[in-house]
Design a protein around this motif. Sequence first.
Motif, PDB file in Angstrom:
ATOM      1  N   HIS A  94       1.407 -36.939 -29.632  1.00 18.20           N
ATOM      2  CA  HIS A  94       0.574 -38.135 -29.829  1.00 18.20           C
ATOM      3  C   HIS A  94      -0.681 -37.740 -30.600  1.00 18.20           C
ATOM      4  CE1 HIS A  94      -1.850 -41.603 -29.347  1.00 18.20           C
ATOM      5  NE2 HIS A  94      -2.606 -41.117 -28.396  1.00 18.20           N
ATOM      6  N   GLU A 125      -3.887 -39.706 -20.933  1.00 19.04           N
ATOM      7  CA  GLU A 125      -2.680 -40.336 -21.465  1.00 19.04           C
ATOM      8  C   GLU A 125      -1.412 -39.716 -20.847  1.00 19.04           C
ATOM      9  OE1 GLU A 125      -3.819 -42.485 -25.516  1.00 19.04           O
ATOM     10  OE2 GLU A 125      -4.276 -40.378 -25.689  1.00 19.04           O
ATOM     11  N   HIS A 165      -4.867 -47.312 -32.766  1.00 22.05           N
ATOM     12  CA  HIS A 165      -4.961 -46.212 -31.819  1.00 22.05           C
ATOM     13  C   HIS A 165      -4.327 -44.935 -32.373  1.00 22.05           C
ATOM     14  CE1 HIS A 165      -4.350 -44.742 -27.395  1.00 22.05           C
ATOM     15  NE2 HIS A 165      -4.410 -43.747 -28.231  1.00 22.05           N
ATOM     16  N   HIS A 199      -4.057 -39.251 -33.345  1.00 20.47           N
ATOM     17  CA  HIS A 199      -4.851 -40.392 -33.819  1.00 20.47           C
ATOM     18  C   HIS A 199      -5.059 -40.219 -35.326  1.00 20.47           C
ATOM     19  CE1 HIS A 199      -6.774 -40.789 -29.527  1.00 20.47           C
ATOM     20  NE2 HIS A 199      -5.479 -40.985 -29.530  1.00 20.47           N
TER      21      HIS A 199
HETATM   22 ZN   LIG Z   1      -4.581 -41.689 -27.843  1.00 18.65          ZN
END
Ligand SMILES: [Zn+2]
Length: 703
Positions: free
Chosen positions: A138, A124, A199, A140
């Motif tokens: 980031h 990513e 996501h 999840h």
């Molecule tokens: Zn991700």
Amino acid sequence: MINKWSDNKAQECVARYAGRWGEALALRTYTARLLGAEPSLVLHGGGNTSVKGTVTNVLGEQVPAVFVKASGHDLATIAPEGHCALDLEYLRRLRALPELADEVMVNELRTHLFDFRAPSPSIEAPAHAFLAPQYIDHTHADAILALTNQADGEKRARAAFGDDVIVLDYVKPGFQLAKAAADALEAHPGSRAMVWMRHGLVTWGESARESYDATIDLVTRAEEYLSRGRGKACLAPTSAPTSLEAAQQRAAKVAPILRGMLAAASGDADRPHRRVILRPLISREALDFVDSDRGKALALTPPLTSDHLIRTKPLPLWVDAPPYDDPDRLREQLRLAIADYAADYDAYVERHAARLQPGVSRFDSLPRVVLMPGLGALCAGRDARAAGVARDITAQTLAAKARIAAMGEYRGLSEQDLFDMEYWSLQHAKLAAAEPPLGREVALVTGAAGAIGWGICRALLEQGCHVAATDISRENLDSLVEELRPAAPSRIIGVPLDVTDAGSVARGFDEVARTWGGVDLVVLGAGIALVSSLADMDAEAFRRLERVNVEGTLLVLAEAARHFQVQGTGGDMVLISTKNVFAPGAKFGAYSATKAAAHQLARIAALELADMGVRVNMVAPDAVFAGGTRKSGLWAEVGPDRMRARGLDEQGLEEYYRSRNLLRARVTAEHVGRAVVYFATRQTPTTGATIPVDGGLPDATPR
Ligand SMILES: [Zn+2]
């Protein structure tokens, strides 16, 4: 969710790391660890972080850089070097491209690292480069997944978060998602975070704290929104609740059958089975889920996020009303259920085969997660760690789906999106690590806490094997496990077991089946010794040796044979015999005779079990005085007598035994362990044979 920021801890991180790495990366490291410590944010590597700064090159120039979490580093324990520096200006230019193939993207990332030795950055990384703010977090988060995997998830996300949060529809992770995210932020410059449907969450800030605060704040808002749906009866039980104890007992019986059926053919005649390790998920929540009216329908929906696919496959296998009290019917039902699952999986791959990227091979058709009412789940992986990841993901998935059921309608990813992620070459790279020779196997070792047992356990662990160390003494077992666990945290357990008690032996096998699904290798190491002339022999002492050395061998061979029969994937047994079987010693009649009987039983097991694909072999050591810090129990018994007889001290006695063999070798517990590994790895088509581990004693050569 509690905000765990602490000024003191942040300053500690700065004091420790800023000198070498700079303050920005020091604080990045601090909040990355805060996120990593929260499993509901970043289950098994599901999350990544970055910070932008500069790197000084060899010309003394300050070059803009983005430090992105490296693949394979755990956020919870990440060090500053866990974020690797990439050429920020170059990466940003890539955004102008309409498309970028995955392999090309990986190449661009690797060739624009500032240190050629650095690990590969997260896949990513382009999103971290394209998004402008200095800090990007980031995750999840469970709550975000529960909110966005709903039929009207987008509406709910907007309602939960308000206008300053961007909601982005699902885009396959990688280059296109990075572009879409950057475009969205530029279109809404005042927003403070972004939700990626099905996501996760992206937050940012000009300080580490600002970005971390935003993550905690938004996850808290999602949790509050979800909790409004709580309290509604969503999963109604279809039967009286299954007790945890009943589920545990069933797991011990079902796991070996299932494990046998989930072993794919390897194509290797000597080692025909590609086995799996099974980790059961047995908890109150899991049982209430599988025992409920909507459990099946909810379980057979897509996963929470595409990240989980390579661990769990798109769907679990659901077994309807398993007949636990009728093993034959249960076996047949499992066989049919697995065959149906495999046919469905093959059809799914067929439907999308045209999009399979070159060089990506297909997975086997077998399930990774098997859900059974009255039991919970059995989760498969290539080793205990992988199976544990599948289990943790399953626990998280069932909890989130139950939460959603209380609120609305579950709506996961489309089949096409699932396929694209399951067969994404970059995801497959995560699974490509080489497997150790015994990585898929489980060994049960009796008498493991002794000197030779220590050498055997160590040698098996070094080959990747899962080892159930058993012994009659809990205390010695605990110290053995404590000593060996650091090198193999998820691959050694201690199981108290008395080889002279059939019930204890059966319970020991059950416990291993409940932990890893079954047993493939049994090493019979338990034994005791006695020094006495025949004339002076105490009959009761003789019987004690018979009970441990002969009956104990029989009981373990018999239980192993029954277990291998149930599992149906063959197996190996190695008896730790002795040089005394071939060359007995004076005053050692009780030991020599009882070990000879055990040796003979093992040879008979080789005859009886060969048809089942079970090999039984023997290792015959001589004069192993110690293993690591453990003194041999046998030598504690024999040594003093032999020292007296020869007028030697302990060291002199060791020297005496060393000098009497052809190779003048000192025989160690590690040598015995390696002989066991030789048989366990099936280097030759051999059964019923003995390897002497004695430095060469012509009188004791097997014949
Ligand atoms: Zn991700």
